[in-house]
Design an enzyme around this catalytic site. Structure first.
Site, PDB file in Angstrom:
ATOM      1  N   GLN A  87      47.376  -8.985   7.214  1.00 45.15           N
ATOM      2  CA  GLN A  87      47.755 -10.032   6.619  1.00 45.15           C
ATOM      3  C   GLN A  87      49.414  -9.985   6.881  1.00 45.15           C
ATOM      4  O   GLN A  87      50.257 -10.972   6.419  1.00 45.15           O
ATOM      5  CB  GLN A  87      47.578 -10.049   5.247  1.00 45.15           C
ATOM      6  CG  GLN A  87      45.887 -10.305   4.850  1.00 45.15           C
ATOM      7  CD  GLN A  87      45.912 -10.028   3.204  1.00 45.15           C
ATOM      8  OE1 GLN A  87      45.949 -10.725   2.305  1.00 45.15           O
ATOM      9  NE2 GLN A  87      45.330  -8.613   3.132  1.00 45.15           N
ATOM     10  N   ASP A  90      54.689  -8.207   9.967  1.00 47.48           N
ATOM     11  CA  ASP A  90      55.409  -7.207  10.484  1.00 47.48           C
ATOM     12  C   ASP A  90      54.938  -6.625  11.744  1.00 47.48           C
ATOM     13  O   ASP A  90      53.543  -7.006  12.123  1.00 47.48           O
ATOM     14  CB  ASP A  90      56.039  -6.116   9.567  1.00 47.48           C
ATOM     15  CG  ASP A  90      54.700  -5.249   9.380  1.00 47.48           C
ATOM     16  OD1 ASP A  90      53.703  -4.811   9.939  1.00 47.48           O
ATOM     17  OD2 ASP A  90      54.617  -4.961   8.040  1.00 47.48           O
ATOM     18  N   HIS A 105      48.081 -13.944   9.156  1.00 49.74           N
ATOM     19  CA  HIS A 105      49.026 -14.928   8.655  1.00 49.74           C
ATOM     20  C   HIS A 105      50.365 -14.935   9.427  1.00 49.74           C
ATOM     21  O   HIS A 105      51.343 -15.292   8.896  1.00 49.74           O
ATOM     22  CB  HIS A 105      49.433 -13.961   7.374  1.00 49.74           C
ATOM     23  CG  HIS A 105      48.469 -14.135   6.302  1.00 49.74           C
ATOM     24  ND1 HIS A 105      48.533 -13.570   5.021  1.00 49.74           N
ATOM     25  CD2 HIS A 105      47.147 -14.894   6.469  1.00 49.74           C
ATOM     26  CE1 HIS A 105      47.262 -13.780   4.293  1.00 49.74           C
ATOM     27  NE2 HIS A 105      46.741 -14.547   4.865  1.00 49.74           N
ATOM     28  N   CYS A 116      55.628 -30.269  18.329  1.00 44.83           N
ATOM     29  CA  CYS A 116      54.399 -30.305  19.490  1.00 44.83           C
ATOM     30  C   CYS A 116      53.535 -28.766  19.365  1.00 44.83           C
ATOM     31  O   CYS A 116      52.728 -28.601  20.160  1.00 44.83           O
ATOM     32  CB  CYS A 116      55.200 -30.316  20.594  1.00 44.83           C
ATOM     33  SG  CYS A 116      56.119 -28.758  21.127  1.00 44.83           S
ATOM     34  N   CYS A 135      59.657 -29.113  23.857  1.00 42.59           N
ATOM     35  CA  CYS A 135      59.982 -30.756  23.409  1.00 42.59           C
ATOM     36  C   CYS A 135      61.239 -30.925  23.135  1.00 42.59           C
ATOM     37  O   CYS A 135      61.417 -32.208  23.265  1.00 42.59           O
ATOM     38  CB  CYS A 135      59.018 -31.340  22.771  1.00 42.59           C
ATOM     39  SG  CYS A 135      59.212 -30.665  20.819  1.00 42.59           S
ATOM     40  N   THR A 172      46.136  -3.923   0.172  1.00 36.89           N
ATOM     41  CA  THR A 172      46.103  -5.310  -0.367  1.00 36.89           C
ATOM     42  C   THR A 172      45.446  -5.586  -1.773  1.00 36.89           C
ATOM     43  O   THR A 172      44.454  -4.886  -2.163  1.00 36.89           O
ATOM     44  CB  THR A 172      45.275  -6.363   0.882  1.00 36.89           C
ATOM     45  OG1 THR A 172      45.452  -7.523   0.406  1.00 36.89           O
ATOM     46  CG2 THR A 172      44.137  -5.839   0.878  1.00 36.89           C
ATOM     47  N   SER A 173      46.232  -6.433  -2.396  1.00 34.81           N
ATOM     48  CA  SER A 173      45.858  -6.530  -3.875  1.00 34.81           C
ATOM     49  C   SER A 173      44.670  -7.362  -3.876  1.00 34.81           C
ATOM     50  O   SER A 173      43.917  -7.488  -5.051  1.00 34.81           O
ATOM     51  CB  SER A 173      46.928  -7.158  -4.699  1.00 34.81           C
ATOM     52  OG  SER A 173      47.377  -8.670  -4.073  1.00 34.81           O
ATOM     53  N   LEU A 198      46.889   2.126  -3.532  1.00 36.97           N
ATOM     54  CA  LEU A 198      47.779   2.873  -4.252  1.00 36.97           C
ATOM     55  C   LEU A 198      47.063   2.781  -5.590  1.00 36.97           C
ATOM     56  O   LEU A 198      47.093   3.987  -6.656  1.00 36.97           O
ATOM     57  CB  LEU A 198      49.105   2.169  -4.632  1.00 36.97           C
ATOM     58  CG  LEU A 198      49.960   3.110  -5.249  1.00 36.97           C
ATOM     59  CD1 LEU A 198      50.303   4.450  -4.622  1.00 36.97           C
ATOM     60  CD2 LEU A 198      51.720   2.116  -5.213  1.00 36.97           C
ATOM     61  N   ALA A 215      49.228   4.952   0.966  1.00 39.94           N
ATOM     62  CA  ALA A 215      48.509   5.034   2.385  1.00 39.94           C
ATOM     63  C   ALA A 215      48.866   6.039   3.095  1.00 39.94           C
ATOM     64  O   ALA A 215      47.940   6.534   4.013  1.00 39.94           O
ATOM     65  CB  ALA A 215      48.922   3.331   2.927  1.00 39.94           C
TER      66      ALA A 215
HETATM   67  P1  OAD Z   1      50.354  -7.585  -2.603  1.00 37.23           P
HETATM   68  O1  OAD Z   1      51.876  -7.478  -2.911  1.00 37.23           O
HETATM   69  O2  OAD Z   1      49.687  -8.670  -3.117  1.00 37.23           O
HETATM   70  O3  OAD Z   1      49.679  -6.196  -2.717  1.00 37.23           O
HETATM   71  C1  OAD Z   1      50.076  -5.299  -2.324  1.00 37.23           C
HETATM   72  C2  OAD Z   1      49.000  -4.102  -2.579  1.00 37.23           C
HETATM   73  O4  OAD Z   1      49.472  -2.730  -1.931  1.00 37.23           O
HETATM   74  C3  OAD Z   1      48.951  -3.835  -4.156  1.00 37.23           C
HETATM   75  O5  OAD Z   1      47.350  -3.770  -4.382  1.00 37.23           O
HETATM   76  C4  OAD Z   1      49.607  -2.405  -4.131  1.00 37.23           C
HETATM   77  O6  OAD Z   1      48.823  -1.612  -5.318  1.00 37.23           O
HETATM   78  C5  OAD Z   1      49.295  -1.660  -2.765  1.00 37.23           C
HETATM   79  N1  OAD Z   1      50.340  -0.729  -2.609  1.00 37.23           N
HETATM   80  C6  OAD Z   1      51.480  -0.754  -2.936  1.00 37.23           C
HETATM   81  N2  OAD Z   1      52.286   0.616  -2.340  1.00 37.23           N
HETATM   82  C7  OAD Z   1      51.066   1.093  -1.610  1.00 37.23           C
HETATM   83  C8  OAD Z   1      51.020   2.244  -1.038  1.00 37.23           C
HETATM   84  N3  OAD Z   1      52.271   2.879  -0.745  1.00 37.23           N
HETATM   85  N4  OAD Z   1      49.927   2.638  -0.287  1.00 37.23           N
HETATM   86  C9  OAD Z   1      48.889   1.861  -0.470  1.00 37.23           C
HETATM   87  N5  OAD Z   1      48.682   0.606  -1.235  1.00 37.23           N
HETATM   88  C10 OAD Z   1      50.015   0.339  -1.812  1.00 37.23           C
HETATM   89  O7  OAD Z   1      50.387  -7.992  -0.924  1.00 37.23           O
HETATM   90  P2  OAD Z   1      49.053  -8.578   0.181  1.00 37.23           P
HETATM   91  O8  OAD Z   1      47.958  -8.315  -0.767  1.00 37.23           O
HETATM   92  O9  OAD Z   1      49.364  -8.118   1.229  1.00 37.23           O
HETATM   93  O10 OAD Z   1      50.788 -14.092   2.248  1.00 37.23           O
HETATM   94  O11 OAD Z   1      49.363  -9.919  -0.202  1.00 37.23           O
HETATM   95  C11 OAD Z   1      48.456 -11.067   0.790  1.00 37.23           C
HETATM   96  C12 OAD Z   1      49.235 -12.126   0.949  1.00 37.23           C
HETATM   97  O12 OAD Z   1      49.882 -12.525  -0.471  1.00 37.23           O
HETATM   98  C13 OAD Z   1      50.265 -11.858   1.842  1.00 37.23           C
HETATM   99  O13 OAD Z   1      49.932 -11.758   3.440  1.00 37.23           O
HETATM  100  C14 OAD Z   1      51.235 -12.962   1.750  1.00 37.23           C
HETATM  101  C15 OAD Z   1      51.184 -12.919   0.064  1.00 37.23           C
HETATM  102  O14 OAD Z   1      51.504 -14.116  -0.419  1.00 37.23           O
HETATM  103  C16 OAD Z   1      51.417 -15.190   2.782  1.00 37.23           C
HETATM  104  O15 OAD Z   1      52.539 -15.285   2.543  1.00 37.23           O
HETATM  105  C17 OAD Z   1      50.547 -16.197   3.226  1.00 37.23           C
END
Ligand code: OAD
Length: 229
Positions: A87, A90, A105, A116, A135, A172-173, A198, A215
Site C-alpha cells: 500500500q 515509496d 496505491h 488523457c 496531450c 498495516t493497521s 508493532l 518490523a
Molecule cells: P497506518 O498508519 O494506518 O498503519 C500503520 C501500522 O503500522 C500501524 O498498525 C502501526 O502499529 C504499525 N507500525 C508502526 N511502526 C511500525 C514498525 N516500526 N514496525 C511494524 N509496524 C509498525 O498505515 P497503513 O495501514 O499502511 O492510503 O495505511 C493504509 C492506507 O491508508 C495507506 O496506503 C494510505 C492511508 O490512507 C491512501 O492514501 C489511499
C-alpha cells in the site's frame, strides 16, 4: 517446500526508514485532512495544496533507505515465490532488491495526466503548470490511488491469493479496504495467515499467527524461519 507467499505491506514497514505512518500518534492523518489531500475532489478544489503534500512526501521518500525488514522480504524471493502487494507509495521494497512488487496505491515516482491518463516518471517537484508529455494539458497529478478510486492490480492480487499457500500482513493497521479484506479472502480459501506488526492490528483475530514488534526485528526472524523450513 517452496511456498507461494502473498505479503501485504503498509506504512509500518517503512517507519524505521524515517517515513511517517498515517494513523499512529502524530501520523500524516493527524496533520492533514484526508478529504483535502487524498481525494479527487480535494485535488479539484486545490491542486497546489495536493501537489505540495506529495512533493513533501516524495522529497522524504527519495532520502529514505530500506531497513532490515525490506531487505529480509527481498531475500525471501530467493527461497520462495513471493508477491509483495504494497500500500506504500515509496520505492523501498525495490531499493532493497525485491523484484515482484505490486503498488496497489500507486507510486510517488510516477505522474499521470487527469485528461488523457498518460503516465510517466514524476519530477521531484510537481507544479500545477506542468504539462502532460502526451496531450499537452496542464492537468498533471501524482499517480497515487486516492480515496474513492480503484486500487491497482486487483485482478492480479485476487489470482495470487487464490494460488497462495501463505498470506502475511506487515505494518498495516487494517483500516483501508480492499487491502484490509485480503486476510478474510485468504482465510476463506484455507490459506494460513500471519500478521507482523508493532501492535496487534484492528483485525488481528483474523490471523492464525501474530508476531508483535518493530518490523526490522520481527520480519527478519520470520523470514529466517521460512528459509530454513
Ligand atoms: P497506518 O498508519 O494506518 O498503519 C500503520 C501500522 O503500522 C500501524 O498498525 C502501526 O502499529 C504499525 N507500525 C508502526 N511502526 C511500525 C514498525 N516500526 N514496525 C511494524 N509496524 C509498525 O498505515 P497503513 O495501514 O499502511 O492510503 O495505511 C493504509 C492506507 O491508508 C495507506 O496506503 C494510505 C492511508 O490512507 C491512501 O492514501 C489511499
Amino acid at each position: 517446500m517452496k511456498e507461494q507467499i502473498v505479503i501485504l505491506t503498509g506504512a509500518g514497514i517503512s517507519a524505521e526508514s524515517g517515513l511517517g505512518t498515517f494513523r499512529d500518534e502524530g501520523g500524516l492523518w493527524a496533520k492533514h485532512r484526508i478529504k483535502d489531500v487524498a481525494t479527487p475532489e480535494g485535488f479539484m478544489r486545490d491542486p497546489e495544496l495536493v501537489l505540495g503534500f506529495y512533493n513533501m512526501r516524495r522529497a522524504e521518500a527519495v532520502k529514505a533507505t530500506p531497513n532490515a525488514a525490506h531487505v529480509a522480504l527481498a531475500a525471501l524471493e530467493a527461497a520462495h515465490d513471493v508477491l509483495i502487494v504494497t500500500q506504500n507509495v515509496d520505492g523501498l521494497h525495490e531499493a532493497a532488491g525485491a523484484r515482484n512488487v505490486l503498488h496497489m496505491h500507486g507510486s510517488l515516482a510516477r505522474a499521470m495526466c487527469v485528461r488523457c491518463e498518460a503516465r510517466w516518471d514524476a519530477p521531484l517537484v510537481m507544479r500545477v503548470t506542468d504539462t502532460c508529455p502526451e496531450c499537452g494539458a496542464a492537468a498533471t497529478r501524482p499517480d497515487i490511488v486516492w480515496f474513492g478510486e480503484m486500487p491497482y492490480g486487483m485482478e492480479e492480487i485476487d489470482a495470487a491469493l487464490r494460488e497462495a499457500t501463505l498470506f502475511a500482513s506487515v505494518g498495516t493497521s487494517g483500516n483501508v479496504y480492499p487491502a484490509a479484506g485480503f486476510v478474510a479472502e485468504a482465510r476463506r480459501m484455507g490459506v494460513p495467515t500471519v500478521e507482523l506488526n508493532l501492535e496487534p492490528s484492528a483485525g488481528h483475530s483474523m490471523f492464525d499467527e501474530v508476531h508483535v514488534g518493530p518490523a526490522s526485528e520481527v520480519v527478519p526472524k520470520w523470514v529466517n524461519a521460512l528459509c530454513r523450513s
